[in-house]
Design a protein around this motif. Structure first.
Motif, short mmCIF file in Angstrom:
data_model
loop_
_atom_site.label_atom_id
_atom_site.label_comp_id
_atom_site.label_asym_id
_atom_site.label_seq_id
_atom_site.Cartn_x
_atom_site.Cartn_y
_atom_site.Cartn_z
N GLY A 74 0.77 -1.25 -0.02
CA GLY A 74 -0.06 -0.06 0.13
C GLY A 74 0.92 1.22 0.04
N SER A 75 0.24 2.39 -0.15
CA SER A 75 0.84 3.61 -0.24
C SER A 75 1.50 3.90 1.41
CB SER A 75 0.32 5.01 -0.45
OG SER A 75 -0.45 4.67 -1.76
N ASP A 76 0.86 3.27 2.29
CA ASP A 76 1.31 3.56 3.59
C ASP A 76 2.79 3.09 3.79
OD1 ASP A 76 -1.53 4.08 4.02
OD2 ASP A 76 -2.12 2.18 5.10
N TYR A 101 -5.33 13.66 4.37
CA TYR A 101 -5.53 11.85 4.67
C TYR A 101 -4.63 11.42 6.11
CZ TYR A 101 -4.37 6.99 3.55
OH TYR A 101 -4.02 5.71 3.49
N TYR A 104 -0.74 10.39 7.52
CA TYR A 104 0.62 11.29 7.51
C TYR A 104 0.65 11.41 9.14
CZ TYR A 104 -1.04 12.18 2.66
OH TYR A 104 -1.29 12.05 1.58
N CYS A 145 -1.47 16.22 -0.90
CA CYS A 145 -2.32 15.42 -1.55
C CYS A 145 -3.11 15.88 -2.38
CB CYS A 145 -3.23 14.48 -0.25
SG CYS A 145 -4.08 13.33 -0.90
N ASN A 149 -7.62 14.18 0.11
CA ASN A 149 -8.61 13.72 0.72
C ASN A 149 -8.78 14.05 2.27
OD1 ASN A 149 -10.08 11.55 2.23
ND2 ASN A 149 -8.62 9.65 1.94
N ASP A 174 0.95 13.03 -3.07
CA ASP A 174 0.14 11.87 -2.77
C ASP A 174 -0.87 11.94 -4.06
OD1 ASP A 174 -1.70 9.84 -2.43
OD2 ASP A 174 -1.41 10.12 -0.33
N ALA A 176 -2.94 9.65 -5.04
CA ALA A 176 -3.88 8.56 -4.85
C ALA A 176 -5.30 8.61 -5.87
CB ALA A 176 -4.28 8.28 -3.48
N TYR A 177 -5.71 9.72 -6.28
CA TYR A 177 -6.88 9.91 -6.77
C TYR A 177 -6.72 10.68 -8.29
CZ TYR A 177 -8.64 8.91 -2.30
OH TYR A 177 -8.84 8.04 -1.16
N THR A 201 -1.31 4.70 -6.25
CA THR A 201 -1.67 3.46 -5.67
C THR A 201 -2.50 2.49 -6.38
OG1 THR A 201 -3.02 2.53 -3.74
CG2 THR A 201 -3.87 4.48 -4.56
N SER A 203 -5.24 0.88 -4.98
CA SER A 203 -6.25 0.72 -4.48
C SER A 203 -7.42 1.52 -4.88
CB SER A 203 -6.02 1.11 -3.01
OG SER A 203 -4.98 0.55 -2.29
N LYS A 204 -7.46 2.37 -5.68
CA LYS A 204 -8.55 3.30 -6.19
C LYS A 204 -8.90 2.80 -7.62
CE LYS A 204 -8.26 4.64 -1.81
NZ LYS A 204 -7.35 5.57 -1.19
N ARG A 212 -3.02 -4.98 -1.81
CA ARG A 212 -2.02 -4.15 -1.14
C ARG A 212 -1.07 -3.66 -1.98
NH1 ARG A 212 -4.21 -1.18 0.59
NH2 ARG A 212 -2.92 -0.59 2.16
C1 LIG Z 1 -6.72 5.43 -0.49
C2 LIG Z 1 -5.50 6.50 -0.04
C3 LIG Z 1 -4.25 5.99 -0.46
C4 LIG Z 1 -4.12 4.58 -0.65
O1 LIG Z 1 -3.40 4.08 0.36
P1 LIG Z 1 -3.18 2.29 0.02
O2 LIG Z 1 -2.22 2.00 1.26
O3 LIG Z 1 -2.27 2.34 -1.24
O4 LIG Z 1 -4.26 1.79 -0.23
C5 LIG Z 1 -3.21 7.01 -0.49
N1 LIG Z 1 -3.33 8.41 0.08
C6 LIG Z 1 -4.46 8.77 0.00
C7 LIG Z 1 -4.47 10.25 0.12
C8 LIG Z 1 -5.85 7.93 -0.01
O5 LIG Z 1 -6.84 8.34 0.25
#
Ligand SMILES: *Cc1c(COP(=O)(O)O)cnc(C)c1O
Length: 343
Positions: A74-76, A101, A104, A145, A149, A174, A176-177, A201, A203-204, A212
């Motif tokens: 994941g990005s985490d 988000y 952080y 970001c 988000n 970031d 992600a979107y 990521t 994930s989206k 992940r």
């Molecule tokens: C959903 C999201 C991610 C993605 O996180 P993953 O760990 O890759 O699932 C990353 N940054 C932001 C701002 C998000 O909303």
């Protein structure tokens, strides 16, 4: 930017773990070097620690060199690694926008690193100078970001560039979107900014939150630091295999994004008409932020209807706001009906 100066001393001095797969690369007939079980192929073997096959494919899709890609759980994972590599606990700090988000803040807290949160403008716009003013000699990174988000808006590219050129630490953007937004990624400009780290990521837009897999893009010197401190086999074999498969579905991904963006714009138009809705903030993402009378009450009502949205009303600048993810056309219709029944 001076990468050596940014790095923590213990990381600079670190001799990373060297796995069997690091010490022998290439092809052989008999592998007796990793204490693996000879049975139960292919799961008996350790996966590629640097995930080259997946990176080659991403490199081709995104027109970027594979050695500028880091893959994380994941990005985490890359978010956490920025702290572990560059921020001395109890000494250094980072800056982030507020609201943004939650990870952080969590990563900062886990690593005992101060996070200086700088409020966005009332319209959720970015004022780069305010962030630069919050920095001192202990500031190692700025997290932003875009689209953000939970506010859903793209941040102004010119303001982001001011951070990249005006700050001599790392700037983490970031994205992600980004696939849902009308603006393109900063990725083509990666080589212009040696301090830029872009996060994306699977994930989206790619619809792979379950496997992940997150990406960080940066100059090879930064990627090398990430690789040095990550867990040796941070991306498991199943995830690598599935990612290779799903990366063939670029056409489906584009179609999903198209449907979601259409559904989002429809949702915005319809929600505007509800009497208890005060503001539907413009969205460049796959969710919308909506300000309404008694957000908490509406959240609870929707939960009773078995529809779960995110209550963001306790977050900075988000009083009485719910964050609503855009679902399938059928799901979105169900939500709209439930809300309409309230009027
Ligand atoms: C959903 C999201 C991610 C993605 O996180 P993953 O760990 O890759 O699932 C990353 N940054 C932001 C701002 C998000 O909303």
């Amino acid at each position: 930017m001076n990468l050596d100066q940014l790095l923590r001393n213990n990381i600079k001095a670190l001799k990373p773990y060297s796995s069997a797969r690091d010490e022998f690369k290439g092809e052989a007939d008999v592998y007796l070097d990793a204490n693996e079980n000879p049975f139960n192929a292919p799961y008996n073997r350790y996966p590629d620690p640097l995930q080259w096959a997946v990176k080659e494919k991403i490199a081709a899709i995104k027109s970027i060199a594979p050695d500028k890609i880091f893959l994380g759980n994941g990005s985490d994972e890359p978010i956490d690694i920025v702290f572990r590599a560059f921020c001395e606990p109890g000494v250094d700090n980072v800056i982030s926008i507020d609201p943004s988000y939650g990870m952080y803040q969590v990563a900062a807290d886990i690593n005992n690193v101060e996070i200086r949160k700088v409020k966005l403008n009332e319209d959720f716009g970015l004022n780069a100078q305010k962030l630069l003013d919050a920095a001192n000699i202990y500031t190692k990174a700025i997290f932003i970001c875009s689209p953000n988000n939970p506010t859903a808006n793209l941040l102004d590219r010119g303001e982001i560039v001011k951070l990249l050129t005006g700050f001599d630490g790392l700037v983490v953007v970031d994205e992600a979107y980004i696939d849902f937004s009308p603006e393109s990624s900063l990725l083509p400009e990666l080589d212009q900014y040696e301090n830029l780290i872009i996060l994306q990521t699977f994930s989206k837009a790619w619809g792979m939150a379950g496997i992940r897999l997150g990406m960080a893009f940066a100059q090879p010197e930064i990627i090398k630091v990430f690789n040095k401190i990550k867990y040796p086999y941070n991306i498991n074999m199943l995830t690598q295999q599935k990612a290779l498969e799903l990366l063939e579905q670029t056409v489906e991904k584009e179609e999903w994004v198209k449907v979601i963006v259409e559904e989002r714009d429809k949702m915005v138009r319809k929600l505007f008409k509800l009497s208890f809705v005060q503001v539907v903030y413009p969205s460049d993402a796959n969710f919308i932020l909506v300000k309404m009378h008694d957000a908490r009450g509406i959240y609870e009502y929707l939960t009773e209807q078995k529809i779960i949205v995110r209550d963001r009303s306790k977050i900075a600048l988000c009083d009485d706001c719910l964050r609503i993810t855009i679902g399938s056309p059928k799901e979105n219709k169900k939500l709209r009906k439930a809300l309409k029944d309230l009027t």
